[in-house]
Design a protein around this motif. Structure first.
Motif, PDB file in Angstrom:
ATOM      1  N   GLU A  21       0.849  -1.314   0.060  1.00  0.00           N
ATOM      2  CA  GLU A  21      -0.068  -0.126   0.051  1.00  0.00           C
ATOM      3  C   GLU A  21       0.933   1.287  -0.067  1.00  0.00           C
ATOM      4  N   LEU A  24       2.045   1.881  -3.633  1.00  0.00           N
ATOM      5  CA  LEU A  24       0.913   2.126  -4.445  1.00  0.00           C
ATOM      6  C   LEU A  24       0.625   3.534  -4.231  1.00  0.00           C
ATOM      7  N   ALA A  25       0.548   4.162  -2.979  1.00  0.00           N
ATOM      8  CA  ALA A  25       0.244   5.417  -2.734  1.00  0.00           C
ATOM      9  C   ALA A  25       1.171   6.412  -3.356  1.00  0.00           C
ATOM     10  N   GLU A  28       0.658   5.996  -7.148  1.00  0.00           N
ATOM     11  CA  GLU A  28      -0.734   6.829  -7.623  1.00  0.00           C
ATOM     12  C   GLU A  28      -0.425   8.435  -7.608  1.00  0.00           C
ATOM     13  N   ILE A  31       1.572   9.244 -10.888  1.00  0.00           N
ATOM     14  CA  ILE A  31       0.530   9.270 -11.861  1.00  0.00           C
ATOM     15  C   ILE A  31      -0.308  10.581 -12.026  1.00  0.00           C
ATOM     16  N   GLN A  32      -0.956  10.870 -10.528  1.00  0.00           N
ATOM     17  CA  GLN A  32      -1.814  12.097 -10.582  1.00  0.00           C
ATOM     18  C   GLN A  32      -1.136  13.212 -10.506  1.00  0.00           C
ATOM     19  N   ARG A  55      -5.898  -2.134  -8.815  1.00  0.00           N
ATOM     20  CA  ARG A  55      -5.680  -0.871  -8.861  1.00  0.00           C
ATOM     21  C   ARG A  55      -5.275   0.133 -10.114  1.00  0.00           C
ATOM     22  N   ILE A  57      -2.511  -0.852 -12.166  1.00  0.00           N
ATOM     23  CA  ILE A  57      -1.203  -0.852 -12.388  1.00  0.00           C
ATOM     24  C   ILE A  57      -0.746  -2.258 -12.649  1.00  0.00           C
ATOM     25  N   ARG A 165      -3.053   6.223   1.060  1.00  0.00           N
ATOM     26  CA  ARG A 165      -3.949   6.011   0.049  1.00  0.00           C
ATOM     27  C   ARG A 165      -4.803   7.257   0.200  1.00  0.00           C
TER      28      ARG A 165
END
Length: 358
Positions: A21, A24-25, A28, A31-32, A55, A57, A165
């Motif tokens: 996690e 991923l946080a 992400e 990406i954003q 998610r 990915i 997240r």
């Protein structure tokens, strides 16, 4: 980054949600905020094989290289397995034109760091636990830029906190709390106890709760209980809502007045960001890192802790019934002083800036 090629990022954090996690946080956030192209490494042994694709990915599988601590003769097989796993990671880096690797530990991380080092790919190492693991220590020694969630982990690196997240945070108003409770079938006029312990780690928590639940309900609580997919399903009844797993933990925390849970680093970060008072029951296994993860919050007055060996129904009822409205408010105020921060965004910006200036 707009006038340059897309930033290609490889995440390397696998095995447990505590590794996956945070990676991923940050991925992400990249990406954003920076239009990055993000993919990840994983193994068949870890939870990442379901969590990461869900998610959106792309996940590239490599072979795990666990260290057999209890079977010394099996150590002889490690070099060959490691060589093969590192070559698999190198291929992913080259085939995907990876600019940077971001790792958080677990089975894939050691291979990823070695592959990054031998391909001259910049890499970053985040240790989310109070005591650093072997893979992350190796990564920093190999030249990775280290970050720590807390001071004193035993690994060099700046202390930044834990990336979480999007969505975790304090409910904006009563309507948001009511909506979260309605989504789980909870009443709006009762205090809510959220209970979760993962899968295997839920067993002693489940046992104590099953003994205590009727007394807690008779004293005005309602219970949302994630009992773990691998455990037997308890029967639901009025004001007791068992689920095998809670997908939307951010909403569950918005519905809660109190949480009873383990104190993994990710859990503590998410609960603290949501400003929910907690009763932490650290896992008794390992080197005591779960107790260290929650120690600062407990010392601040934002949470209580019960040793796993001391957890039983009577103790649980006594601790929770002592938490009247005034005490819960005091705990929330203590949590409001905690620095949950925007760690994922901060790390994403740091990585993007570093790579753009290389």
């Amino acid at each position: 980054m707009n006038d340059k090629k897309t930033l290609n990022v490889l995440l390397a954090g696998g095995g447990t949600a505590g590794h996956i996690e945070p990676a991923l946080a940050v991925g992400e956030a990249l990406i954003q905020r920076h239009d990055a192209q993000v993919c990840a490494l994983g193994t068949e042994r870890g939870l990442e094989k379901t969590i990461i694709p869900a998610r959106g990915i792309e996940l590239h599988m490599i072979d795990p290289v666990p260290i057999p601590r209890k079977k010394p003769l099996q150590l002889l097989t490690v070099p060959g397995k490691l060589f093969h796993s590192v070559n698999q990671a190198r291929k992913v880096i080259k085939d995907n034109d990876i600019d940077v690797v971001f790792g958080t530990g677990g089975y894939v991380a050691g291979s990823a760091y070695l592959a990054a080092r031998t391909t001259n790919t910049p890499f970053y190492v985040l240790e989310t636990n109070a005591l650093a693991g072997m893979a992350n220590k190796l990564g920093v020694r190999l030249g990775g830029t280290g970050f720590n969630a807390v001071a004193g982990s035993g690994m060099d690196g700046e202390v930044v906190g834990i990336p979480i997240r999007p969505g975790f945070g304090v409910a904006e108003d009563a309507a948001e709390i009511d909506a979260a409770r309605e989504a789980f079938g909870l009443a709006s006029d009762r205090r809510t106890l959220l209970v979760t312990g993962g899968s295997q780690g839920a067993r002693s928590i489940n046992s104590a709760l099953l003994d205590a639940r009727e007394r807690l309900i008779n004293n005005g609580w309602q219970i949302l209980h994630a009992y773990g997919k691998k455990n037997d399903a308890p029967s639901a009844f009025k004001h007791y809502h068992p689920l095998p797993y809670i997908e939307d933990m951010a909403s569950a925390l918005k519905a809660a007045d109190l949480i009873l849970c383990r104190s993994g680093a990710m859990t503590v970060a998410e609960v603290t960001a949501s400003r929910v008072p907690a009763v932490y029951v650290p896992l008794p296994h390992g080197n005591g890192e779960q107790g260290r993860n929650s120690a600062e919050i407990v010392a601040s007055g934002g949470a209580l802790t019960i040793a796993d060996a001391d957890l039983h129904g009577d103790r649980l009822v006594a601790e929770i019934q002592a938490l009247d409205t005034e005490k819960l408010d005091t705990m929330e105020k203590a949590l409001s002083q905690a620095d949950a921060g925007n760690v994922a965004e901060t790390l994403a910006d740091r990585i993007a800036s570093d790579i753009s200036t290389d």
